[in-house]
Design an enzyme around this catalytic site. Structure first.
Site, PDB file in Angstrom:
ATOM      1  N   GLY A 121      -2.885   8.344  -3.662  1.00 53.54           N
ATOM      2  CA  GLY A 121      -1.449   8.581  -3.842  1.00 53.54           C
ATOM      3  C   GLY A 121      -0.973   8.375  -5.268  1.00 53.54           C
ATOM      4  CG  PHE A 147       1.800  -0.459   2.338  1.00 47.22           C
ATOM      5  CD1 PHE A 147       2.947  -1.094   2.810  1.00 47.22           C
ATOM      6  CD2 PHE A 147       0.903  -1.192   1.586  1.00 47.22           C
ATOM      7  CE1 PHE A 147       3.181  -2.432   2.533  1.00 47.22           C
ATOM      8  CE2 PHE A 147       1.133  -2.537   1.305  1.00 47.22           C
ATOM      9  CZ  PHE A 147       2.270  -3.168   1.782  1.00 47.22           C
ATOM     10  CD  GLU A 148      -1.694   5.607  -0.947  1.00 53.85           C
ATOM     11  OE1 GLU A 148      -1.180   6.423  -1.717  1.00 53.85           O
ATOM     12  OE2 GLU A 148      -2.614   4.850  -1.289  1.00 53.85           O
ATOM     13  CG  ASN A 149      -1.026   2.790   5.625  1.00 54.50           C
ATOM     14  OD1 ASN A 149       0.062   2.551   5.109  1.00 54.50           O
ATOM     15  ND2 ASN A 149      -1.747   1.856   6.212  1.00 54.50           N
ATOM     16  N   GLY A 150       1.785   5.092   5.728  1.00 56.40           N
ATOM     17  CA  GLY A 150       2.922   5.286   6.609  1.00 56.40           C
ATOM     18  C   GLY A 150       3.637   4.000   6.989  1.00 56.40           C
TER      19      GLY A 150
END
Lengths: 308, 263
Positions: free
Chosen positions: B141, B62-65
């Site tokens: 993203g 997931f792009e939040n990390g």
């Protein structure tokens, strides 16, 4: 030296008109709503807002007339879709929007954090995001690239971005600004390193020993920080891991209550202008709602032994 | 023949919403063991359904990390919801997961879009129409996923407006305008594998143009063609999109109890 300030003092001292301000860096977690609302109440003008995505906070600051430019990958209401004030301002031409992607927001901040003018990437090649956008320049790799054996790799250079101020909300910090965070970091760490000034807003200000006991959890070293603010519930309606849940109903209501400019002004009056600070905001939200959002089932990590 | 009560309850279990069919179709694009880049909104639940059914070994980025090897234990509205963080495999920063995407470690990425065109290019930034410009939230993203994943799948409502011949803004690069376009502009790999709409599934031929691969149950080919903004090619073997299984519907309904994502 203690850097403890009230939110009012921190914003007054460190966020001048026309500043570039990075906030909402942990994506949908720990969005510094209390700080954003204080900026609105102090009627700051001409700001450039920087972030990867913004889950309704940019929309509120745009509605309040604080913003002249947005540099971001996504501005809206994550669970509901569009954010109407951003949309109106962008469509009517009153707001300059620099479109980036999430990765290139991270790279622009990381370049600044590293003290280099750009960082290379393969993303966004052939896209309109990079077209007529002075954050992007096409370059050829100076080194051989195993992914393009036929010749030099084409890359995008992404220009460094130094925010004037980075505002971060997180779980706990000491009075010098050494800060712990757990949960997803998004682009917080590079945005702190890239910024000229940093405001840390924490749910709790704790003793230095608490922070020093777990240095792997320290995401911000205090020497980078200009102000520390203690503000319980300061990220509502976004969640703070281990402190409170996401207030999904609040995001839904915001979507329903801000479709027109007039409705948005009413919303701001009620939730920002007419509440003096976060305590008053929580009173308006009501004890039951606050209690409902509290952590119901704690989930502590295993202990970590730093002994030797 | 008299319908037994068992048959009725089975039939009831088989009834499903268009949203459920889209989620299930998206979930089925995930092969077991794959590394998947999960975008905002509908893909969040597609990943959960795949994990709970045919792809228990898939890994989600997931792009939040965040990296997850298990589905979130309860319904999430955003990828940073506390339930998605708890018991994650790893929880760090965006540059880390984006680096994995750029270095080619991600098999499949999911994206939503306002517009998808004939060559699978996506627009989620701004639409230029007869009524001027409509501003949308932006890339997030999506541009990165479309640029860098080994393949990507897009989800959207099917209408002529949302499937134009050419998107008015390329937020996320698909196949550009021909075979070889991605390589020419310097993209390292990838491209669209499927577009899952509320009426059909489109796939892409050797020339990189979209064609109609399957229509959803009850949708006529003609209906799809009339609601697509260019003369859509039709596969010689158009099939009916496979219906959700009982297990898949169960996975969706146990998770999205009120149908927030799948109503």
């Amino acid at each position: 030296m203690s850097k403890l300030l009230t939110l009012r003092q921190a914003v007054a001292d460190l966020v001048p008109d026309n500043a570039s301000v990075a906030l909402g860096l942990q994506m949908e977690q720990m969005i510094p709503f209390a700080a954003g609302h204080e900026i609105i109440r102090q009627k700051k003008r001409g700001l450039t807002l920087i972030g990867p995505i913004s889950d309704i906070l940019f929309d509120q600051m745009i509605a309040a007339g604080c913003v002249k430019q947005v540099i971001a990958a996504w501005v809206g209401n994550v669970m509901m879709g569009s954010a109407y004030n951003f949309r109106r301002a962008a469509e009517q031409g009153g707001l300059k929007v620099v479109n980036l992607s999430n990765f290139t927001v991270a790279l622009a901040l990381q370049a600044a954090a590293m003290g280099v003018p750009f960082l290379p990437t393969r993303t966004a090649l052939g896209s309109d995001v990079a077209r007529d956008n002075d954050f992007f320049s096409q370059i050829d790799s100076p080194f051989e690239d195993k992914q393009s054996p036929g010749g030099p790799a084409r890359l995008h250079a992404v220009r460094a971005l130094n925010p004037d101020v980075t505002i971060v909300h997180l779980q706990r910090a000491d009075h010098e600004g050494n800060a712990h965070c757990w949960g997803n970091f998004g682009v917080m760490i590079e945005a702190v390193r890239a910024a000229k000034r940093v405001i840390v807003v924490a749910e709790e200000v704790v003793d230095t020993e608490v922070i020093a006991s777990d240095p792997n959890r320290t995401v911000i070293p205090g020497f980078l920080v200009n102000a520390v603010v203690e503000c319980r519930f300061g990220a509502h309606p976004s969640p703070v891991q281990g402190y409170y849940k996401r207030d999904n109903a609040f995001f839904r209501q915001y979507h329903e209550q801000t479709k027109s400019k007039v409705d948005s002004e009413t919303w701001l009056q009620r939730w920002v202008h007419s509440v003096a600070d976060r305590k008053a905001y929580m009173n308006q939200l009501g004890g039951c709602r606050v209690e409902e959002l509290a952590v119901k089932q704690h989930a502590y990590a295993a202990q970590t032994d730093f002994g030797y | 023949m008299a319908i037994t009560s068992t048959a009725i309850s089975e039939r009831r279990a088989q009834a499903y919403t268009p949203g459920e069919l889209m989620v299930v179709s998206a979930a089925r694009e995930i092969r077991d063991g794959e590394v998947v880049f999960v975008g905002m909104r509908l893909p969040l639940i597609a990943f959960v359904v795949a994990k709970k059914t045919h792809a228990p070994h898939a890994v989600g980025l997931f792009e939040n990390g965040l990296i997850r090897s298990t589905p979130a234990p309860e319904l999430i509205y955003t990828m940073a919801d506390p339930a998605n963080i708890k018991n994650a495999t790893q929880c760090l920063d965006m540059l880390g997961v984006m680096s994995l995407l750029q270095s080619g470690r991600v098999h499949l990425g999911f994206l939503g879009a306002a517009e998808v065109d004939r060559f699978g290019n996506l627009n989620s930034t701004e639409v230029h129409g007869t009524n001027g410009m409509t501003r949308l939230p932006g890339s997030g993203g999506a541009c990165d996923i479309a640029s860098l994943a080994q393949r990507f799948v897009a989800l959207l409502e099917h209408s002529k407006e949302r499937l134009p011949e050419r998107v008015s803004y390329v937020t996320s690069p698909g196949n550009g305008d021909c075979r070889g376009w991605r390589q020419r502009v310097g993209l390292p790999r990838g491209g669209p594998a499927a577009v899952i709409t509320s009426k059909a599934v489109l796939r892409f031929g050797d020339d990189r143009e979209a064609y109609l691969s399957s229509t959803h149950p009850g949708v006529e080919v003609e209906d799809v063609l009339q609601n697509t903004g260019w003369p859509l090619r039709v596969s010689e073997e158009v099939i009916s999109t496979p219906e959700p299984s009982v297990e898949e519907l169960k996975a969706i309904r146990e998770y999205d109890k009120d149908g927030f994502w799948t109503k």
